[in-house]
Design a protein around this motif. Structure first.
Motif, mmCIF file in Angstrom:
data_model
loop_
_atom_site.group_PDB
_atom_site.id
_atom_site.type_symbol
_atom_site.label_atom_id
_atom_site.label_comp_id
_atom_site.label_asym_id
_atom_site.label_seq_id
_atom_site.Cartn_x
_atom_site.Cartn_y
_atom_site.Cartn_z
ATOM 1 N N PHE A 19 -8.931 -5.079 -2.662
ATOM 2 C CA PHE A 19 -8.902 -4.425 -1.348
ATOM 3 C C PHE A 19 -7.654 -3.555 -1.203
ATOM 4 O O PHE A 19 -7.721 -2.431 -0.709
ATOM 5 C CB PHE A 19 -8.950 -5.469 -0.230
ATOM 6 N N VAL A 20 -6.504 -4.102 -1.657
ATOM 7 C CA VAL A 20 -5.270 -3.312 -1.573
ATOM 8 C C VAL A 20 -5.419 -2.042 -2.405
ATOM 9 O O VAL A 20 -5.061 -0.947 -1.981
ATOM 10 C CB VAL A 20 -4.057 -4.143 -2.044
ATOM 11 N N MET A 21 -6.000 -2.209 -3.610
ATOM 12 C CA MET A 21 -6.143 -1.043 -4.474
ATOM 13 C C MET A 21 -7.103 -0.024 -3.858
ATOM 14 O O MET A 21 -6.855 1.179 -3.916
ATOM 15 C CB MET A 21 -6.640 -1.487 -5.835
ATOM 16 N N PHE A 22 -8.176 -0.513 -3.240
ATOM 17 C CA PHE A 22 -9.119 0.410 -2.569
ATOM 18 C C PHE A 22 -8.404 1.150 -1.443
ATOM 19 O O PHE A 22 -8.591 2.349 -1.258
ATOM 20 C CB PHE A 22 -10.319 -0.355 -1.999
ATOM 21 N N ASP A 23 -7.576 0.404 -0.686
ATOM 22 C CA ASP A 23 -6.805 1.058 0.364
ATOM 23 C C ASP A 23 -5.906 2.144 -0.215
ATOM 24 O O ASP A 23 -5.721 3.195 0.383
ATOM 25 C CB ASP A 23 -5.930 0.035 1.116
ATOM 26 N N ARG A 24 -5.354 1.859 -1.398
ATOM 27 C CA ARG A 24 -4.427 2.816 -1.999
ATOM 28 C C ARG A 24 -5.136 4.046 -2.538
ATOM 29 O O ARG A 24 -4.718 5.165 -2.288
ATOM 30 C CB ARG A 24 -3.657 2.159 -3.153
ATOM 31 N N ILE A 25 -6.210 3.830 -3.328
ATOM 32 C CA ILE A 25 -6.773 4.988 -4.014
ATOM 33 C C ILE A 25 -8.066 5.508 -3.404
ATOM 34 O O ILE A 25 -8.444 6.637 -3.648
ATOM 35 C CB ILE A 25 -6.975 4.733 -5.531
ATOM 36 N N MET A 26 -8.757 4.686 -2.626
ATOM 37 C CA MET A 26 -10.003 5.184 -2.053
ATOM 38 C C MET A 26 -9.872 5.407 -0.553
ATOM 39 O O MET A 26 -10.846 5.752 0.111
ATOM 40 C CB MET A 26 -11.150 4.212 -2.349
ATOM 41 N N HIS A 27 -8.665 5.165 -0.040
ATOM 42 C CA HIS A 27 -8.391 5.392 1.380
ATOM 43 C C HIS A 27 -9.314 4.613 2.292
ATOM 44 O O HIS A 27 -9.715 5.083 3.345
ATOM 45 C CB HIS A 27 -8.406 6.891 1.703
ATOM 46 N N GLU A 87 0.819 -1.213 0.000
ATOM 47 C CA GLU A 87 0.000 0.000 0.000
ATOM 48 C C GLU A 87 0.850 1.258 0.000
ATOM 49 O O GLU A 87 0.379 2.321 -0.392
ATOM 50 C CB GLU A 87 -0.957 -0.044 1.198
ATOM 51 N N GLY A 88 2.106 1.124 0.427
ATOM 52 C CA GLY A 88 2.984 2.278 0.409
ATOM 53 C C GLY A 88 3.903 2.301 -0.804
ATOM 54 O O GLY A 88 4.765 3.156 -0.901
ATOM 55 N N GLN A 89 3.739 1.337 -1.705
ATOM 56 C CA GLN A 89 4.589 1.266 -2.898
ATOM 57 C C GLN A 89 4.245 2.376 -3.873
ATOM 58 O O GLN A 89 3.129 2.901 -3.855
ATOM 59 C CB GLN A 89 4.380 -0.081 -3.592
ATOM 60 N N PRO A 90 5.197 2.718 -4.765
ATOM 61 C CA PRO A 90 4.877 3.692 -5.810
ATOM 62 C C PRO A 90 3.773 3.173 -6.744
ATOM 63 O O PRO A 90 3.312 2.035 -6.613
ATOM 64 C CB PRO A 90 6.195 3.849 -6.574
ATOM 65 N N LEU A 91 3.443 4.019 -7.711
ATOM 66 C CA LEU A 91 2.346 3.754 -8.640
ATOM 67 C C LEU A 91 2.358 2.356 -9.261
ATOM 68 O O LEU A 91 1.310 1.776 -9.552
ATOM 69 C CB LEU A 91 2.426 4.808 -9.745
ATOM 70 N N GLY A 92 3.568 1.807 -9.465
ATOM 71 C CA GLY A 92 3.702 0.517 -10.144
ATOM 72 C C GLY A 92 2.853 -0.585 -9.526
ATOM 73 O O GLY A 92 2.414 -1.506 -10.217
ATOM 74 N N GLN A 93 2.598 -0.503 -8.205
ATOM 75 C CA GLN A 93 1.835 -1.555 -7.537
ATOM 76 C C GLN A 93 0.432 -1.703 -8.122
ATOM 77 O O GLN A 93 -0.104 -2.807 -8.195
ATOM 78 C CB GLN A 93 1.752 -1.248 -6.037
ATOM 79 N N THR A 94 -0.141 -0.583 -8.563
ATOM 80 C CA THR A 94 -1.484 -0.630 -9.129
ATOM 81 C C THR A 94 -1.525 -1.534 -10.362
ATOM 82 O O THR A 94 -2.525 -2.203 -10.610
ATOM 83 C CB THR A 94 -1.925 0.788 -9.526
#
Lengths: 234, 647
Positions: B317-325, B246-253
């Motif tokens: 879920f990880v992506m939601f954590d990343r972009i939807m907080h 969740e703290g990775q740069p954009l590439g994780q998405t």
């Protein structure tokens, strides 16, 4: 056929001896420096003997079969139509079942022994943060160090905390490892049996500096430990 | 690399599909890669506009948020545009929009020229080849990455790359090998072989089959594109553990979304296999007469359908954590970090069997027909697959023995893990018993099958060490794990993929591969594979953690040896590629049944007719009745000889 069986057994023994040499000539495990790792090494040898036997049996049958029954490419006959053998099939279901269940029982016993804290273990808090370990000695007034110092022959309980991401506390010579997880508390027991210097390694990928997240662990005598504590508290 | 029968279409071939060069209109607006290209662009623009409009509507500043645009415009709308462009949805859209259904002219079925491999094709045989060629491209890329980080690891310290690139290479290597090579390569082999083995003209849903193939390159390109993202490729490992991910740069998405496309591809294919195997068996083909490859793909497909949604969920879920907080896995917001690992491994442990069971099927075919003997204990072989399927869902937390999960969960998970050794052992012992007193033809597919048999035993035995909780506590997260998974997935799965490719190569291409090169390939691979991965057990137990670019200098010499061996392993692959390309182009013409196998795919010409069977075969017996006088698997007229097809 009897000659064949003798040859098969001979191949099996040769393979078994070779594999055993590989297993004993190299020192596969680091020197144990804890009671817990002593017990783990016992199971390791149990599993190794089991593996040598199973590997030798399978490899021997494969090598023997190819060696004995290989035919030229233009051979167009079929082998005997053997569809199965119930006795044999029961045997190779039952024997591995017994072996793995035995291993399971031994492992469960060791796990429970390695998880039993005795009277008043030394409490150490291990805090993982990108990319360093910190150790807090709560029994001695909460001082913090970057170097892990333990008295020999005294059980220590590590309580793990992670500040940012998951880290994993590992001292290869102690044979014990536990993740430090944000939001929950985890713990593991170590009873050092050998004085000396060992490496604390982070075993869970934790970011850019993961490979360099290391600390020193020093196991010292009781007197030296008390001395060190006094120095730290001063 | 034109397929050999291209110049002499089979008598039943429908009229040749007009190549799109004819008119400019068709070139730009006919289904194909050109339309795919510009419609992907249109998709991106539409997706981006949608995000901007919605954000504007709700007044969310800033309107332009790169990660959201990237997900919606780049990773959802662009692929959908591409798929629409190449024509994956044409028939369905035509139907949905209420226009009169077009009579199926089979113009998108079968390959007449090499161009037919580059478009939406409904022929399971073409799709099988598309899968295999695509997956081997990604295998090459993933392998080169391994060479690259092995070069870095040849010495302690940092030499060639920075640590984010290193983490990215390691993560990408695993991701490509798992999602873009092993899983889909098996899907490709099964795509080719399973309908033929069942006596079916094609898969149950040919258009869905075409769609599931084309989802795959999308996933691959998406993973690779993360290298050009600011901050570099995803570097949290292929396991992408939260909260690191969740703290990775954009590439994780790119990883979060790539897995969705690869997963969708897997699920659709698996559904297709299930329906095909249940409903499209030839008359007389009872479940107990199915070849073990079909059994293996039946169980694998059940695993895929049940398990894959879990990894999709974990990545969403990880992506939601990343972009939807949201805070599914962030403790500050009340999330539960270990929840990620439970959901992830609930897929990723069964995934190990998804990556192994089809290989078991291939090896059963090869060992039986090359030993000229019935498979030993056929029913127990099929039942043990089912046993692995059931047990496979009850062991996921053995990946978490040191993760800090509830203590009481460890012993039950250890017991189920160790129990899996029983059905697996049954299979290994039955293969060795099949060899016993056979008439063994030691050709390339058989060499790879036997290589698999011995190497997989080593991988299985190191798995028993790791199944024991106390040993796992010492060995987990070290190079011992790296050694274990490569013995299982390379010595296991990859060897069976090679066995399968060599075995069905004559059936797929109508030509024979070069046996001498095949043997060279095997021995080079076998030796360098062991030289690469066996020492890893040692460095791991001695104290080298995995996923590190720098390590204790005591391991320097051995790592140097490992790196050199890994370059030889990489080089051995060149022998394979050379053999495949030259043999496909001008190898000797293959017989319909060079292995004298009994299963149905060998009873038709090589390559098979466009709809597989000129008459529906009647199955009358088991698939491996070698040596039984007068036994037949099926009654059908003999295959047209290869010469006739190639005349």
């Amino acid at each position: 056929m009897r000659k064949g069986i003798v040859q098969l057994v001979a191949i099996g023994v040769v393979i078994g001896v070779l594999v055993t040499l590989v297993a004993v000539l190299f020192q596969w495990l680091p020197t144990s420096a804890s009671e817990e790792f002593d017990r783990i090494q016992d199971i390791y040898w149990f599993a190794t003997i089991m593996s040598i036997v199973i590997f030798s049996v399978v490899a021997a049958v494969v090598v023997y079969s190819v060696w004995t029954w290989r035919v030229p490419d233009d051979d167009d006959l079929d082998g005997p139509p053997i569809h199965g053998n119930t006795g044999l099939e029961i045997a190779w279901t039952a024997v591995p079942a017994i072996l793995v269940i035995a291993l399971g029982i031994v492992s469960a016993v060791v796990l429970s022994q390695n998880g039993e804290a005795g009277n008043r273990p030394l409490e150490v808090k291990a805090i993982g943060q990108q990319f360093a370990w910190k150790f807090e000695y709560s029994d001695y007034g909460d001082f913090t160090t970057g170097e892990l110092v333990l008295p020999v022959n005294r059980e220590a309980r590590f309580t793990m905390e992670a500040v940012d991401v998951i880290h994993s506390f590992w001292v290869p010579n102690f044979g014990q490892k536990m993740d430090a997880v944000p939001g929950i508390e985890t713990s593991i027991l170590v009873t050092p049996t050998r004085t000396g210097e060992f490496a604390v390694v982070c075993a869970e990928l934790c970011g850019l500096g993961h490979a360099t997240m290391r600390a020193k662990a020093r196991v010292v005598t009781r007197a030296e430990f008390d001395e060190w504590v006094k120095e730290k508290r001063a | 690399m034109t397929v050999s029968h291209s110049d002499t279409p089979h008598a039943e071939y429908p009229p040749h599909f007009e190549p799109p060069h004819g008119s400019t209109w068709k070139f730009f607006f006919g289904p194909g890669l050109v339309r795919g290209g510009w419609m992907a662009g249109v998709g991106f623009v539409l997706g981006t506009l949608l995000v901007l409009a919605l954000r504007r509507w709700w007044g969310w500043e800033p309107y332009w948020l790169t990660e959201v645009i990237l997900v919606v415009g780049g990773m959802v709308a662009t692929p959908i545009g591409f798929l629409g462009g190449i024509g994956a949805f044409d028939y369905w859209l035509h139907y949905i929009s209420g226009r009169p259904t077009r009579p199926e002219d089979h113009s998108g079925h079968g390959a007449r020229t090499w161009r037919d491999y580059f478009r939406v094709n409904t022929d399971h045989k073409v799709i099988g080849v598309q899968y295999l060629v695509t997956t081997f491209v990604f295998f090459t890329i993933g392998g080169l990455m391994a060479m690259f980080f092995r070069a870095e690891l040849a010495q302690p310290g940092l030499q060639f790359v920075d640590s984010q690139t290193f983490n990215g290479l390691v993560s990408m290597h695993a991701t490509l090998m798992i999602f873009l090579f092993i899983i889909p390569a098996f899907a490709g082999l099964a795509n080719f072989a399973v309908p033929l083995m069942l006596g079916a003209p094609d898969m149950a849903f040919p258009r869905l089959n075409a769609l599931s193939f084309w989802l795959l390159p999308i996933a691959g390109v998406m993973f690779l594109a993360s290298f050009i993202a600011p901050g570099g490729a995803f570097g949290a490992g292929w396991t992408g553990y939260a909260p690191l991910a969740e703290g990775q740069p954009l590439g994780q998405t790119f990883f979060n979304m790539g897995v969705q496309w690869a997963g969708a591809s897997s699920i659709l294919t698996a559904l297709n296999f299930l329906v095909t195997i249940i409903t499209m068996r030839a008359p007389g083909m009872t479940f107990w007469r199915m070849p073990l490859l079909v059994w293996a793909n039946f169980t694998t497909s059940l695993l895929v359908v049940i398990a894959t949604p879990f990894i999709a969920g974990s990545q969403f879920f990880v992506m939601f954590d990343r972009i939807m907080h949201t805070s599914f896995f962030t403790p500050e917001g009340g999330g539960y970090v270990l929840g990620y690992q439970h959901i992830f491994w609930f897929y990723s442990h069964p995934a190990v069997y998804i990556m192994m069971l089809p290989g078991f099927g291939i090896v059963s075919e090869v060992i039986s027909s090359m030993s000229r003997k019935p498979i030993f204990g056929y029913r127990l072989m099929a039942l043990s697959l089912m046993g692995i399927l059931v047990l496979g869902f009850s062991v996921w937390a053995h990946h978490m023995f040191v993760a800090g999960m509830a203590d009481w969960l460890r012993v039950p998970m250890m017991i189920t893990t160790l129990l899996i050794a029983i059905p697996t052992g049954i299979k290994v012992f039955s293969w060795t018993a099949t060899l016993w007193r056979g008439r063994i033809h030691l050709n390339t597919p058989m060499l790879f099958a036997l290589g698999f048999l011995t190497m997989f035993v080593i991988g299985g035995l190191s798995g028993i060490y790791l199944g024991s909780v106390p040993i796992d506590i010492a060995a987990s997260d070290t190079y011992f794990i790296v050694a274990h998974i490569h013995y299982v997935l390379f010595g296991g799965s990859v060897f069976t993929i090679f066995a399968g490719i060599y075995y069905w190569f004559p059936k797929m291409t109508g030509r024979m591969y070069n046996e001498r090169l095949g043997k060279w390939h095997f021995w080079l691979t076998f030796v360098s594979f062991n030289a690469t991965f066996f020492p890893m057990h040692y460095v791991g137990l001695r104290g080298m953690p995995r996923r590190v670019f720098d390590y204790d200098s005591a391991f320097g010499d051995l790592n140097f040896v490992i790196s050199i061996a890994s370059f030889v392993l990489g080089a051995s692959f060149i022998v394979f590629v050379y053999n495949m390309i030259t043999s496909w182009a001008n190898g000797p013409i293959a017989d319909a049944n060079p292995w004298r196998a009994h299963t149905l795919e060998w009873q038709v010409s090589s390559p098979p007719p466009i709809f597989n069977f000129d008459e529906i075969p009647q199955v009358v017996g088991g698939p491996y009745e070698y040596g039984v006088p007068g036994a037949r698997h099926a009654v059908m007229s003999p295959a047209k000889e290869a010469e006739e097809v190639h005349a």
